[in-house]
Design a protein around this motif. Structure first.
Motif, PDB file in Angstrom:
ATOM      1  N   PRO A  56     -13.604  19.868   9.509  1.00 47.65           N
ATOM      2  CA  PRO A  56     -12.628  19.950   8.401  1.00 47.65           C
ATOM      3  C   PRO A  56     -11.663  18.754   8.362  1.00 47.65           C
ATOM      4  N   ALA A  57     -11.104  18.387   9.503  1.00 54.99           N
ATOM      5  CA  ALA A  57     -10.194  17.241   9.535  1.00 54.99           C
ATOM      6  C   ALA A  57     -10.947  15.946   9.235  1.00 54.99           C
ATOM      7  N   GLU A  59     -13.665  15.629   7.378  1.00 55.96           N
ATOM      8  CA  GLU A  59     -13.975  15.612   5.942  1.00 55.96           C
ATOM      9  C   GLU A  59     -12.754  15.164   5.135  1.00 55.96           C
ATOM     10  N   LYS A  60     -11.603  15.704   5.474  1.00 52.12           N
ATOM     11  CA  LYS A  60     -10.372  15.361   4.766  1.00 52.12           C
ATOM     12  C   LYS A  60     -10.011  13.889   4.966  1.00 52.12           C
ATOM     13  N   LEU A  61     -10.094  13.426   6.202  1.00 49.27           N
ATOM     14  CA  LEU A  61      -9.740  12.050   6.525  1.00 49.27           C
ATOM     15  C   LEU A  61     -10.642  11.035   5.828  1.00 49.27           C
ATOM     16  N   HIS A  62     -11.957  11.340   5.745  1.00 43.33           N
ATOM     17  CA  HIS A  62     -12.919  10.369   5.222  1.00 43.33           C
ATOM     18  C   HIS A  62     -13.440  10.684   3.827  1.00 43.33           C
ATOM     19  N   GLY A  63     -12.991  11.779   3.227  1.00 40.95           N
ATOM     20  CA  GLY A  63     -13.419  12.115   1.869  1.00 40.95           C
ATOM     21  C   GLY A  63     -14.901  12.402   1.752  1.00 40.95           C
ATOM     22  N   LYS A  65     -18.215  15.393   2.677  1.00 37.67           N
ATOM     23  CA  LYS A  65     -18.586  16.768   2.977  1.00 37.67           C
ATOM     24  C   LYS A  65     -19.641  16.710   4.073  1.00 37.67           C
TER      25      LYS A  65
END
Length: 156
Positions: A56-57, A59-63, A65
């Motif tokens: 999850p972190a 995915e958020k950090l690197h944009g 899925k």
């Protein structure tokens, strides 16, 4: 990519984060062309730990899925080998022996130099940086000293 060395939780999380970042960097253009990163890895508790605490972190950090392709190391290797000319996974998590086979089959690309790769223990970097160890653990030996003494056996 499983080695043998136990670490404390914060160190392990740092290693996982560094490895995940290295994985994205190693995925290179394939990850840049698509916003989905396919990762072949063991299912079960390993998949749960990564999908709950690492991805999850990441995915958020690197944009991106992250989609897990679950299976044993042998399953993941077979999938990668069957699709060698049209890879279906960007990253593979494999046991060390299977990883050596994957490298020998030409299924791994050299990881590009990056700061995260430099954060990985030297012992966890495979030859020519074709792979990196993710989890390390130790195996020890224990024996019954009383029994060995009674039998006159030398300690192992």
């Amino acid at each position: 990519m499983n080695f043998a060395f136990r670490t404390n939780v914060s160190l392990r999380r740092g290693l996982l984060a560094a490895t995940a970042a290295t994985a994205l960097a190693a995925a290179g253009p394939a990850a840049a062309q698509t916003k989905t990163l396919y990762i072949g890895m063991n299912g079960g508790t390993m998949e749960k730990a990564y999908t709950q605490y690492v991805f999850p972190a990441f995915e958020k950090l690197h944009g991106v899925k992250v989609v897990v392709v679950p299976g044993t190391s042998s399953d993941i290797l077979a999938k990668a080998q069957a699709n060698k000319d049209r890879p279906q996974m960007h990253v593979m998590f494999l046991d060390d022996g299977i990883m050596v086979r994957a490298m020998g089959m030409g299924l791994c690309e050299k990881q590009r130099p990056n700061p995260h790769l430099n954060d990985i223990y030297p012992a966890a970097r495979f030859k020519d940086d074709l792979a990196s160890g993710v989890s390390l653990g130790m195996t020890g030996i224990a024996y019954n000293t009383k029994m060995f003494t009674e039998k006159g056996w030398a300690a192992p």
